[in-house]
Design an enzyme around this catalytic site. Structure first.
Site, PDB file in Angstrom:
ATOM      1  N   SER A  11      74.817   1.693 -22.402  1.00  0.00           N
ATOM      2  CA  SER A  11      75.567   0.748 -23.239  1.00  0.00           C
ATOM      3  C   SER A  11      74.655  -0.176 -24.034  1.00  0.00           C
ATOM      4  O   SER A  11      74.932  -0.484 -25.191  1.00  0.00           O
ATOM      5  CB  SER A  11      76.552  -0.067 -22.397  1.00  0.00           C
ATOM      6  OG  SER A  11      75.883  -0.735 -21.355  1.00  0.00           O
ATOM      7  N   GLU A  12      73.539  -0.635 -23.431  1.00  0.00           N
ATOM      8  CA  GLU A  12      72.555  -1.407 -24.189  1.00  0.00           C
ATOM      9  C   GLU A  12      71.144  -1.124 -23.701  1.00  0.00           C
ATOM     10  O   GLU A  12      70.926  -0.884 -22.500  1.00  0.00           O
ATOM     11  CB  GLU A  12      72.786  -2.923 -24.094  1.00  0.00           C
ATOM     12  CG  GLU A  12      73.532  -3.500 -25.271  1.00  0.00           C
ATOM     13  CD  GLU A  12      75.011  -3.551 -24.998  1.00  0.00           C
ATOM     14  OE1 GLU A  12      75.773  -3.766 -25.950  1.00  0.00           O
ATOM     15  OE2 GLU A  12      75.397  -3.379 -23.846  1.00  0.00           O
ATOM     16  N   THR A  13      70.224  -1.182 -24.633  1.00  0.00           N
ATOM     17  CA  THR A  13      68.804  -1.201 -24.330  1.00  0.00           C
ATOM     18  C   THR A  13      68.262  -2.550 -24.778  1.00  0.00           C
ATOM     19  O   THR A  13      68.457  -2.959 -25.925  1.00  0.00           O
ATOM     20  CB  THR A  13      68.052  -0.078 -25.067  1.00  0.00           C
ATOM     21  OG1 THR A  13      68.539   1.196 -24.604  1.00  0.00           O
ATOM     22  CG2 THR A  13      66.554  -0.163 -24.801  1.00  0.00           C
TER      23      THR A  13
END
Length: 262
Positions: free
Chosen positions: A45-47
């Site tokens: 979902s996020e880096t």
């Protein structure tokens, strides 16, 4: 070039629960295109990318597989987990260009307390047709802050049973949608939908609790609240609402450490 990548399950003390985030510590910034390509390849979902500043703080930026995100709570928790482990510290100061300074403290029990700017929502009088068309159950009222529309429901079963139509919710971009209701086991539960900027449903969304916690604090008349994001993986948060800040506390656990070859 080689980069070390860490993948952390945030807002959980168990693997395969909470929300996963990748963390990459940099000595200097990569190009925006390269960071987005890495985030797309990671497909979590996020880096979070961090780079230490001269004053000892860490600049942080967040990328979904689709775009740069201006505020992400669970990836901030994941980054703090990695930095505290790597530098043997118990406090991390993150600097951002979008939401100011974010302070994360590691507690004695291994949890992390993140102090974020308060982003209380306000009620919407004219509800977008796309929002109503995109939700299978109509909310009792709708609010909005800089991040999302808040669909308020009477009970948690409605939130659990809710189905969405992504093509309708995409029309609300750049805003996402959070559905929320009071809970029996917790003070409130929520689910978060972001088809325009990240994916169908986010597992645990720290940033949106800077709006959810102030709303429910006002409803319940108390500033200390327990929260659960009722996604497929699920995640627990403790929320403390202040005058201008919201402190979110949760656990995190490491899933992997590896190497990216560029």
């Amino acid at each position: 070039m080689k980069l070390t990548i860490h993948q952390i399950d945030a807002f959980s003390s168990e693997l395969f629960k909470g929300n996963y985030a990748a963390v990459i510590l940099l000595e200097s910034w990569l190009s925006d295109d390269l960071m987005l390509n890495i985030a797309s390849e990671n497909n979590v979902s996020e880096t979070a990318f961090t780079c230490q500043s001269a004053d000892g703080s860490f600049a942080i930026r967040w990328f979904s597989p689709l775009m740069e995100i201006d505020f992400c709570g669970h990836a901030t928790l994941a980054a703090a987990y990695v930095l505290c482990e790597q530098h043997t510290i118990t406090q991390v100061r993150f600097s951002t260009e979008t939401v100011g300074e974010l302070i994360v403290n590691k507690n004695n029990d291994g949890s992390f307390a993140m102090t974020f700017p308060k982003q209380a929502p306000e009620e919407v009088q004219l509800i977008p047709d796309a929002l109503l068309a995109g939700l299978s159950i109509q909310p009792v009222k709708v609010l909005k802050n800089r991040q999302a529309y808040f669909a308020i429901y009477d009970n948690e079963q409605q939130v659990v049973d809710l189905k969405t139509t992504n093509e309708q919710l995409k029309k609300l971009a750049p805003l996402d949608v959070v559905a929320t209701a009071p809970s029996v086991e917790y003070d409130f539960i929520s689910r978060y939908f972001w088809p325009a900027s990240g994916g169908d449903e986010d597992f645990v969304t720290g940033s949106i609790h800077t709006g959810l916690a102030p709303y429910w604090a006002g409803q319940f008349g108390k500033n200390s609240l327990s929260a659960y994001q009722a996604s497929q993986r699920g995640g627990k948060l403790h929320c403390e609402v202040g005058d201008t800040t919201v402190t979110l506390t949760g656990h995190a656990v490491r899933y992997l450490k590896g190497t990216i070859y560029l």
